[in-house]
Design a protein around this motif. Sequence first.
Motif, PDB file in Angstrom:
ATOM      1  N   VAL A 195      14.349  -4.105   1.669  1.00  0.00           N
ATOM      2  CA  VAL A 195      14.011  -3.094   2.631  1.00  0.00           C
ATOM      3  C   VAL A 195      15.260  -2.869   3.470  1.00  0.00           C
ATOM      4  CG1 VAL A 195      12.459  -2.220   4.577  1.00  0.00           C
ATOM      5  CG2 VAL A 195      11.470  -3.916   2.577  1.00  0.00           C
ATOM      6  N   LYS A 196      15.572  -1.745   3.330  1.00  0.00           N
ATOM      7  CA  LYS A 196      16.795  -1.215   4.201  1.00  0.00           C
ATOM      8  C   LYS A 196      16.855  -1.374   5.668  1.00  0.00           C
ATOM      9  CE  LYS A 196      19.908   2.827   4.902  1.00  0.00           C
ATOM     10  NZ  LYS A 196      20.126   4.262   4.548  1.00  0.00           N
ATOM     11  N   GLY A 197      17.683  -2.170   6.148  1.00  0.00           N
ATOM     12  CA  GLY A 197      17.765  -2.685   7.654  1.00  0.00           C
ATOM     13  C   GLY A 197      17.065  -3.883   7.899  1.00  0.00           C
ATOM     14  N   ARG A 198      16.575  -4.482   7.020  1.00  0.00           N
ATOM     15  CA  ARG A 198      15.908  -5.836   7.210  1.00  0.00           C
ATOM     16  C   ARG A 198      16.723  -6.961   6.163  1.00  0.00           C
ATOM     17  NH1 ARG A 198      10.843  -5.673   9.690  1.00  0.00           N
ATOM     18  NH2 ARG A 198      10.087  -3.326   9.903  1.00  0.00           N
TER      19      ARG A 198
ATOM     20  N   MET B 101       0.865  -1.278   0.092  1.00  0.00           N
ATOM     21  CA  MET B 101      -0.095  -0.131  -0.155  1.00  0.00           C
ATOM     22  C   MET B 101       0.898   1.106   0.031  1.00  0.00           C
ATOM     23  SD  MET B 101      -3.331   1.090   0.112  1.00  0.00           S
ATOM     24  CE  MET B 101      -4.281  -0.372   1.260  1.00  0.00           C
ATOM     25  N   LEU B 102       0.732   2.106  -1.108  1.00  0.00           N
ATOM     26  CA  LEU B 102       1.404   3.268  -1.015  1.00  0.00           C
ATOM     27  C   LEU B 102       0.385   4.225  -0.093  1.00  0.00           C
ATOM     28  CD1 LEU B 102       3.813   4.990  -2.180  1.00  0.00           C
ATOM     29  CD2 LEU B 102       2.254   5.441  -4.181  1.00  0.00           C
ATOM     30  N   ARG B 103       0.985   4.875   0.772  1.00  0.00           N
ATOM     31  CA  ARG B 103       0.208   6.047   1.434  1.00  0.00           C
ATOM     32  C   ARG B 103      -0.044   7.272   0.866  1.00  0.00           C
ATOM     33  NH1 ARG B 103      -2.572   3.044   4.978  1.00  0.00           N
ATOM     34  NH2 ARG B 103      -1.480   1.531   6.244  1.00  0.00           N
ATOM     35  N   ALA B 104      -0.690   7.997   1.518  1.00  0.00           N
ATOM     36  CA  ALA B 104      -0.868   9.319   0.850  1.00  0.00           C
ATOM     37  C   ALA B 104      -0.002  10.203   1.002  1.00  0.00           C
ATOM     38  CB  ALA B 104      -2.195   9.942   1.510  1.00  0.00           C
ATOM     39  N   GLY B 105       0.514  10.867  -0.210  1.00  0.00           N
ATOM     40  CA  GLY B 105       1.651  11.688  -0.249  1.00  0.00           C
ATOM     41  C   GLY B 105       2.700  10.954  -1.017  1.00  0.00           C
ATOM     42  N   GLY B 106       2.906   9.726  -1.024  1.00  0.00           N
ATOM     43  CA  GLY B 106       3.594   8.923  -1.907  1.00  0.00           C
ATOM     44  C   GLY B 106       5.067   8.843  -1.170  1.00  0.00           C
ATOM     45  N   GLN B 107       5.107   9.078   0.054  1.00  0.00           N
ATOM     46  CA  GLN B 107       6.418   8.871   0.787  1.00  0.00           C
ATOM     47  C   GLN B 107       6.464   7.708   1.975  1.00  0.00           C
ATOM     48  OE1 GLN B 107       9.157  11.127   0.107  1.00  0.00           O
ATOM     49  NE2 GLN B 107       7.312  12.050  -1.472  1.00  0.00           N
ATOM     50  N   GLN B 108       5.537   7.018   2.114  1.00  0.00           N
ATOM     51  CA  GLN B 108       5.495   6.053   2.854  1.00  0.00           C
ATOM     52  C   GLN B 108       4.776   4.880   2.248  1.00  0.00           C
ATOM     53  OE1 GLN B 108       6.700   5.886   6.300  1.00  0.00           O
ATOM     54  NE2 GLN B 108       7.250   8.114   6.020  1.00  0.00           N
ATOM     55  N   VAL B 109       5.456   3.513   2.528  1.00  0.00           N
ATOM     56  CA  VAL B 109       4.651   2.293   1.990  1.00  0.00           C
ATOM     57  C   VAL B 109       4.394   1.381   3.211  1.00  0.00           C
ATOM     58  CG1 VAL B 109       5.203   0.374   0.441  1.00  0.00           C
ATOM     59  CG2 VAL B 109       5.921   2.667  -0.088  1.00  0.00           C
ATOM     60  N   THR B 110       3.535   0.853   2.995  1.00  0.00           N
ATOM     61  CA  THR B 110       2.957  -0.419   4.117  1.00  0.00           C
ATOM     62  C   THR B 110       3.239  -1.591   3.362  1.00  0.00           C
ATOM     63  OG1 THR B 110       1.647   1.069   5.308  1.00  0.00           O
ATOM     64  CG2 THR B 110       1.433  -1.191   5.763  1.00  0.00           C
TER      65      THR B 110
ATOM     66  N   LEU C 253       9.182   5.201   1.492  1.00  0.00           N
ATOM     67  CA  LEU C 253       9.671   4.636   0.001  1.00  0.00           C
ATOM     68  C   LEU C 253      11.094   4.474  -0.420  1.00  0.00           C
ATOM     69  CD1 LEU C 253       8.407   3.920  -2.819  1.00  0.00           C
ATOM     70  CD2 LEU C 253       8.265   6.154  -3.269  1.00  0.00           C
ATOM     71  N   LYS C 254      11.873   5.624   0.097  1.00  0.00           N
ATOM     72  CA  LYS C 254      13.369   5.682  -0.304  1.00  0.00           C
ATOM     73  C   LYS C 254      14.080   4.512   0.421  1.00  0.00           C
ATOM     74  CE  LYS C 254      14.196   8.812   3.321  1.00  0.00           C
ATOM     75  NZ  LYS C 254      15.069  10.317   3.639  1.00  0.00           N
ATOM     76  N   GLN C 255      13.408   3.694   1.147  1.00  0.00           N
ATOM     77  CA  GLN C 255      14.194   2.859   1.829  1.00  0.00           C
ATOM     78  C   GLN C 255      13.858   1.270   1.272  1.00  0.00           C
ATOM     79  OE1 GLN C 255      13.850   2.696   6.130  1.00  0.00           O
ATOM     80  NE2 GLN C 255      14.893   4.821   6.175  1.00  0.00           N
ATOM     81  N   ILE C 256      13.089   1.240   0.137  1.00  0.00           N
ATOM     82  CA  ILE C 256      12.598   0.021  -0.630  1.00  0.00           C
ATOM     83  C   ILE C 256      13.209   0.228  -2.004  1.00  0.00           C
ATOM     84  CG2 ILE C 256      10.827  -1.125  -1.443  1.00  0.00           C
ATOM     85  CD1 ILE C 256       9.114  -0.049   0.679  1.00  0.00           C
TER      86      ILE C 256
END
Length: 200
Positions: free
Chosen positions: A169-172, A123-132, A149-152
Amino acid sequence: MAAAGRLGRWRQLLASPPLARRALSDSAPARDVLLFEHERGRFFAVLGLFCAAQGVFWSSLAVAALTQPPAAQPPAAPAPKRGRLDLRSALWRYGLAVGCGAIGTLVLGAGLLFSVRSVRSVMLRAGGQQVTLTTHAPFGLGAHFTVPLKQISCMAHRSEVPAMLPLKVKGRRFYFLLDKAGHFPNMKLFDNTVGAYRSL
């Protein structure tokens, strides 16, 4: 000074071609957008039960191998000297126990790892900066987390892989896997956001 700079950026955006403004708005939606979905809850429930049964089975074999069998000789009979034979028997039992435990651990660990790394939805969150990302998790119970999003980073394009699309995913540790048999409601938006390669 800052107000003048913001005004200049807005003028530059308005002066840009309509296609560029449309691409910008597409990658930054005003509401949450579903990019990928693949429901396989029943499969992962069966997989979890199978792995649990395998773990119990191989663990019981390991315990049985470690259990000393009862002596079959009568109490009055003198015990024969079997030092080397007893040592070989003990080594064989311990080796069998370790092997059974290792097989059970590998089967259980592989099943759990595949469950927690198989993606159910993106799911791309509103604003396009977060992804679930929502994974199937053990027994198909589901687990989700949100990252920037920049960490994917998508390690391959959808057209380049036959079955599984790997996401980093960065850090995983390990990759998250998207099954191509799933549904991509917004392919173009997926390719421009989550499906893009980034150097992490």
